[in-house]
Scaffold this motif. Structure first.
Motif, PDB file in Angstrom:
ATOM      1  N   GLU A 148      49.490  41.695  31.618  1.00  0.00           N
ATOM      2  CA  GLU A 148      48.827  40.601  30.925  1.00  0.00           C
ATOM      3  C   GLU A 148      48.596  39.501  31.932  1.00  0.00           C
ATOM      4  OE1 GLU A 148      50.346  40.498  26.250  1.00  0.00           O
ATOM      5  OE2 GLU A 148      50.980  38.975  27.680  1.00  0.00           O
ATOM      6  N   ALA A 149      47.415  38.915  31.878  1.00  0.00           N
ATOM      7  CA  ALA A 149      47.107  37.839  32.818  1.00  0.00           C
ATOM      8  C   ALA A 149      46.467  36.680  32.062  1.00  0.00           C
ATOM      9  CB  ALA A 149      46.164  38.340  33.907  1.00  0.00           C
ATOM     10  N   THR A 150      46.880  35.465  32.414  1.00  0.00           N
ATOM     11  CA  THR A 150      46.258  34.281  31.835  1.00  0.00           C
ATOM     12  C   THR A 150      45.881  33.325  32.962  1.00  0.00           C
ATOM     13  OG1 THR A 150      48.396  33.194  31.559  1.00  0.00           O
ATOM     14  CG2 THR A 150      47.553  34.414  29.674  1.00  0.00           C
ATOM     15  N   ALA A 151      44.826  32.594  32.732  1.00  0.00           N
ATOM     16  CA  ALA A 151      44.384  31.622  33.721  1.00  0.00           C
ATOM     17  C   ALA A 151      43.793  30.420  33.004  1.00  0.00           C
ATOM     18  CB  ALA A 151      43.343  32.238  34.654  1.00  0.00           C
ATOM     19  N   PHE A 152      44.079  29.236  33.552  1.00  0.00           N
ATOM     20  CA  PHE A 152      43.479  27.982  33.076  1.00  0.00           C
ATOM     21  C   PHE A 152      42.919  27.277  34.297  1.00  0.00           C
ATOM     22  CE2 PHE A 152      45.067  28.475  28.865  1.00  0.00           C
ATOM     23  CZ  PHE A 152      46.298  29.095  29.000  1.00  0.00           C
TER      24      PHE A 152
ATOM     25  N   THR B  28      48.972  33.146  35.501  1.00  0.00           N
ATOM     26  CA  THR B  28      50.179  33.951  35.390  1.00  0.00           C
ATOM     27  C   THR B  28      49.778  35.416  35.272  1.00  0.00           C
ATOM     28  OG1 THR B  28      50.292  33.884  32.975  1.00  0.00           O
ATOM     29  CG2 THR B  28      51.412  32.117  34.161  1.00  0.00           C
ATOM     30  N   THR B  29      50.644  36.281  35.798  1.00  0.00           N
ATOM     31  CA  THR B  29      50.448  37.724  35.640  1.00  0.00           C
ATOM     32  C   THR B  29      51.784  38.351  35.323  1.00  0.00           C
ATOM     33  OG1 THR B  29      48.756  37.638  37.375  1.00  0.00           O
ATOM     34  CG2 THR B  29      49.494  39.813  36.675  1.00  0.00           C
ATOM     35  N   ASP B  30      51.846  39.081  34.239  1.00  0.00           N
ATOM     36  CA  ASP B  30      53.068  39.795  33.863  1.00  0.00           C
ATOM     37  C   ASP B  30      52.770  41.286  33.862  1.00  0.00           C
ATOM     38  OD1 ASP B  30      53.298  37.115  31.769  1.00  0.00           O
ATOM     39  OD2 ASP B  30      54.938  37.584  33.135  1.00  0.00           O
ATOM     40  N   VAL B  31      53.577  42.013  34.611  1.00  0.00           N
ATOM     41  CA  VAL B  31      53.388  43.456  34.743  1.00  0.00           C
ATOM     42  C   VAL B  31      54.638  44.164  34.254  1.00  0.00           C
ATOM     43  CG1 VAL B  31      53.122  45.348  36.398  1.00  0.00           C
ATOM     44  CG2 VAL B  31      51.786  43.265  36.669  1.00  0.00           C
ATOM     45  N   THR B  32      54.444  45.220  33.486  1.00  0.00           N
ATOM     46  CA  THR B  32      55.565  46.061  33.061  1.00  0.00           C
ATOM     47  C   THR B  32      55.335  47.470  33.576  1.00  0.00           C
ATOM     48  OG1 THR B  32      55.851  44.757  31.051  1.00  0.00           O
ATOM     49  CG2 THR B  32      56.905  46.916  31.114  1.00  0.00           C
TER      50      THR B  32
ATOM     51  N   GLY C  30      53.592  38.240  38.861  1.00  0.00           N
ATOM     52  CA  GLY C  30      52.866  37.878  40.062  1.00  0.00           C
ATOM     53  C   GLY C  30      53.299  36.502  40.508  1.00  0.00           C
ATOM     54  N   GLU C  31      53.449  36.347  41.827  1.00  0.00           N
ATOM     55  CA  GLU C  31      53.950  35.078  42.336  1.00  0.00           C
ATOM     56  C   GLU C  31      52.837  34.076  42.599  1.00  0.00           C
ATOM     57  OE1 GLU C  31      56.476  35.987  45.645  1.00  0.00           O
ATOM     58  OE2 GLU C  31      58.046  36.838  44.376  1.00  0.00           O
ATOM     59  N   ASN C  32      51.582  34.493  42.441  1.00  0.00           N
ATOM     60  CA  ASN C  32      50.474  33.551  42.615  1.00  0.00           C
ATOM     61  C   ASN C  32      50.333  32.719  41.348  1.00  0.00           C
ATOM     62  OD1 ASN C  32      48.573  32.969  44.760  1.00  0.00           O
ATOM     63  ND2 ASN C  32      46.985  33.376  43.254  1.00  0.00           N
TER      64      ASN C  32
END
Lengths: 179, 311
Positions: free
Chosen positions: B218-222, B243-247, B272-274
């Motif tokens: 899942e990725a979100t960006a603002f 943010t990026t969340d990977v499972t 993700g650390e970016n």
């Protein structure tokens, strides 16, 4: 149709440009071989004891389908599980041999130190264990053979008290280098 | 009906093209990745694949429409193909790892999945241990997505990213199902500031991407965008929080200590650390053809190029 062809050209061009220079599987994978355990059940009313078990070295490849380049030992562990009736402060002296090579010599080893699995290469317990520097090269040479053998593990020794009711586990850990 | 069949055919052809990059490479990587990490405990795998998670997160959060020029009321329908690439530098090729006992517990520098050979450690007893080798040799990690932007209503545009996984599995046996869905909005602030010399907009984007049962994200960006148009050329820039969340879900096939009955089914959550980036880019409009390119700098550097068709 012309628009579709154009879209295909665009996507293909993007794909070729961005995908260029990306190499996958560039190095061989390393795998951990399946642990191989020799188990001894000692149930003696006298202080002396002995046991024999066998380890099929080929079983370490049971979960590996890749082509094997080499196999190396990276750890050997010992666990001593007392059974009901064993004196709490029991110590043992003796040896454990692998394929007729001494693995460790034990001198008044408190069995409580090995109730949890521990490496025989842990130098913190050197006062109780003496290792054989020729053991690892010998095992690695066995693992280098095209057909992996079945080897015999023996435990012999004397306990400080009776009864001697123990389960002893010797486990071999290996790394498998694939090509 | 004819139009529907043509669109369906288009999607079919598009599937083949998209396979090369977004599907073949990640899926080939997925097979290598699965073989590699199935042997690693969850503690060991994190450092090894973190750079891949970082590059994926940076990629998928890139390529949003760059121009901040959104009319209060107008017609925008634009289909784009966005290619992204995260630079893989030396920092992404190594990480600090600790060998298992009885080896020294002092961390050593070893290869990530993008690195070279894994480090070897020795023990005075004559035993050796080698960390896992790197598996992907590349200067950048690529990704491609389709993107549709529509608007303009009340100074707002809607952007969609979509790829239905069943289109692949219906045609290629044993191919993992890959699916992409993304939706975002951008809203013009310039409409409230009529004499402002540049165009301003803010927006947000939410995406999901998955490969089979192995990879879910899942990725979100603002973001905030500023742009200025000069005839055919638009230059733009902005700031973004993402943010990026990977499972990763896999079955651990490596060894367990004798008697250890731990669950071998592992579900590993990574992030993700970016988190922050600055973006600068430019685009050119040539009738119905729109081209743009930008570069973003954060924890990693990402470049994206877009080819679009529409108004």
């Amino acid at each position: 149709m012309k628009q579709l062809s154009f879209c295909i050209v665009i996507m293909l061009s993007l794909s070729l440009v961005l995908g260029n220079g990306c190499d996958i599987a560039v190095n061989p994978l390393l795998f951990n071989g399946s642990p191989l355990t020799a188990e001894f059940v000692i149930d003696e009313q006298q202080t002396s004891y002995q046991g024999t078990d066998q380890i099929r070295l080929g079983n370490l490849l049971s979960s590996i389908s890749e082509t094997v380049d080499s196999i190396k030992v990276f750890n050997i562990t010992l666990r001593i599980e007392p059974m009901t009736g064993t004196p709490e402060n029991l110590t043992v002296s003796g040896s454990i041999d692998v394929d007729n090579q001494e693995m460790v010599g034990m001198s008044n080893l408190p069995i409580s130190l090995y109730e949890n699995e521990q490496s025989i290469f842990d130098f913190g317990l050197a006062q109780y264990l003496t290792g054989n520097p020729a053991l690892v090269p010998h095992l690695n040479s066995l693992l280098a053979q095209p057909v992996l053998q079945t080897i015999t593990v023996n435990v012999t020794g004397q306990a400080s008290d009776t009864p001697v009711r123990l389960r002893i586990f010797v486990t071999l850990y290996t790394q498998v280098y694939t090509s | 009906m004819k139009g529907y069949h043509s669109f369906r055919n288009y999607l079919r052809y598009y599937t083949v093209i998209l396979l090369f990059l977004t599907l073949i490479i990640p899926s080939k990587s997925q097979n290598v990745l699965e073989d590699t990490i199935e042997q690693l405990s969850s503690d060991a795998v994190t450092g090894y694949i973190q750079p891949m998670v970082d590059s994926f997160g940076a990629n998928i959060n890139s390529g949003f429409p760059g121009s901040a020029r959104i009319h209060r009321l107008g017609l925008t329908v634009r289909l784009q193909f966005i290619g992204m690439a995260t630079l893989i530098g030396d920092a992404e090729k190594t990480y600090m790892a600790t060998a298992p006992l009885p080896f020294s517990q002092q961390p050593v520098e070893t290869a990530t999945i993008f690195g070279d050979q894994g480090a070897s450690v020795s023990h005075p007893a004559g035993i050796e241990y080698q960390f896992q080798n790197g598996q992907i040799n590349t200067r950048y990690m690529p990704f491609v997505v389709p993107q549709l932007t529509v608007g303009d209503v009340f100074g707002t545009q809607l952007t969609l990213r979509y790829f239905p996984g069943s289109l692949v599995t219906e045609r290629i046996e044993d191919f993992p199902e890959i699916s992409l869905f993304g939706v975002g909005v951008r809203h013009s602030l310039s409409q409230y500031l009529p004499l402002f010399p540049v165009d301003l907009a803010v927006g947000g984007f939410y995406q999901t991407f998955s490969i089979g049962d192995f990879f879910d994200s899942e990725a979100t960006a603002f973001f905030a965008r500023v742009s200025k148009s000069f005839l055919l050329v638009t230059v733009y820039g902005g700031l973004q929080y993402e943010t990026t969340d990977v499972t990763l879900s896999y079955t651990y096939t490596g060894p367990l200590p004798p008697g250890d009955q731990s669950d071998r089914n592992i579900s590993l959550a990574l992030q993700g650390e970016n988190q922050f980036r600055a973006t600068a880019g430019a685009g050119i409009g040539l009738g119905v053809l729109h081209l743009n390119a930008d570069i973003s700098v954060g924890k990693v550097i990402v470049a994206s190029v877009g080819i679009g068709f529409g108004i």
